[in-house]
Design an enzyme around this catalytic site. Structure first.
Site, short mmCIF file in Angstrom:
data_model
loop_
_atom_site.label_atom_id
_atom_site.label_comp_id
_atom_site.label_asym_id
_atom_site.label_seq_id
_atom_site.Cartn_x
_atom_site.Cartn_y
_atom_site.Cartn_z
CG ASN A 184 -8.72 2.56 -0.25
OD1 ASN A 184 -7.51 2.76 -0.24
ND2 ASN A 184 -9.23 1.40 0.13
CG ASP A 221 -7.50 -0.42 -2.74
OD1 ASP A 221 -6.99 0.43 -1.99
OD2 ASP A 221 -7.58 -1.62 -2.44
CD GLU A 270 -3.20 0.30 0.17
OE1 GLU A 270 -2.76 1.36 -0.31
OE2 GLU A 270 -4.37 -0.09 -0.03
#
Length: 299
Positions: free
Chosen positions: A158, A210, A18
């Site tokens: 997100n 995302d 991430e």
């Protein structure tokens, strides 16, 4: 784009990769592996190294004063990385900057990014996504410290990014119960978003929205988690490009490199046999457009 070359960063496979960030001053990429409590760096010479954090670290951004700012398991922290090149897995020193009162058991910070003025934004989520709890909140960190919740009712926060002029803020909720990207009007002087509206509904496309980034043309690149691709939306919310990726669960992307034309994409291990080779990989690609330099955190 047919024949687009995708380069895999050697020796890296993250359980939940991430928060890639380009540090222009250091000419280096940073990203994290959340459950591994790991911060990674790739420098201009192609060398990778990692640091072990004391708890899960979900998002990072470079600080103008040095080091990083991070949204972690128990709050927002200033992060200093042990600098000896002789240590392959260095240590991390963290200083708490703020802990939201709403950050209850089973929660952590998730996606994060700076706005064009260097304020750091990150949101929280309930880690057990199967529970379907929309108790996540979005926060800002600036000269006044950690804000009160600014956006509430999020399942899995997100997709933070800002338009080139900074006057539009984007935010997504990647939970299967939502799959929405919103746009807000953004006051660049105060850091206050308003006029929330749906920008894109991925139920009309593929995957879950995302992490994301905006390019120099003002287009919004969304990692379509579970669909194995990047989707680029124009400022009007029209899908104008799709890039298929070698893994099923892309998680976040950002532009960097000296010319800001390289896109880095992190991913998450899916556990599916067809994803065994590439799931969790971090890749670099050159999609033929230029990105924008993220401001380092100014606080």
């Amino acid at each position: 784009m047919a024949g687009l070359s995708i380069e895999r960063i050697a020796g890296v496979q993250c359980a939940t990769g991430e928060s890639p960030a380009w540090d222009a001053a250091a000419r280096a990429w940073y990203w994290v592996d959340i459950p591994a409590r790991c911060i990674w760096r790739l420098d201009a010479a192609g060398r990778t190294r990692s640091w072990q954090a004391p708890e899960m670290v979900a998002c990072v951004a470079p600080r103008a004063r040095g080091g990083l700012i991070a949204g972690m398991e128990t709050g927002m922290f200033k992060v200093e990385l042990e600098s000896s090149d002789l240590i392959d897995n260095g240590s991390v020193a963290v200083t708490l900057l703020g802990k939201p009162a709403e950050l209850g058991a089973g929660m952590r910070f998730n996606d994060g990014r700076t706005d064009r003025q260097g304020r750091f934004w990150s949101g929280t989520m309930f880690m057990d996504m199967s529970a379907g709890k929309d108790i996540g909140q979005l926060y800002r960190y600036d000269a006044n410290g950690l804000s009160a919740p600014i956006v509430s009712g999020l399942f899995t926060q997100n997709g933070l990014s800002w338009s080139p002029d900074g006057r539009t803020m984007y935010l997504s909720d990647s939970h299967p119960n939502s799959r929405l990207v919103w746009a807000f009007d953004y006051d660049v002087a105060t850091g206050v978003p308003s006029n929330r509206r749906v920008f894109a509904n991925l139920a009309e496309h593929v995957g879950r929205p995302d992490g994301a980034v905006v390019d120099a043309d003002g287009c919004y690149w969304s990692c379509a988690n579970d669909a194995g691709c990047l989707l680029r939306f124009t400022p009007e919310g029209k899908l104008d490009r799709r890039i298929d990726l070698p893994f099923l669960k892309p998680s976040m992307c950002t532009f960097g490199g000296d010319d800001l034309k390289t896109l880095i994409v992190t991913s998450i291990v899916s556990g599916k046999p067809e994803d065994a080779e590439w799931g969790g990989a971090v890749v670099l690609l050159r999609p033929g457009v230029q990105g924008l330099a993220d401001a380092p955190c100014a606080f």
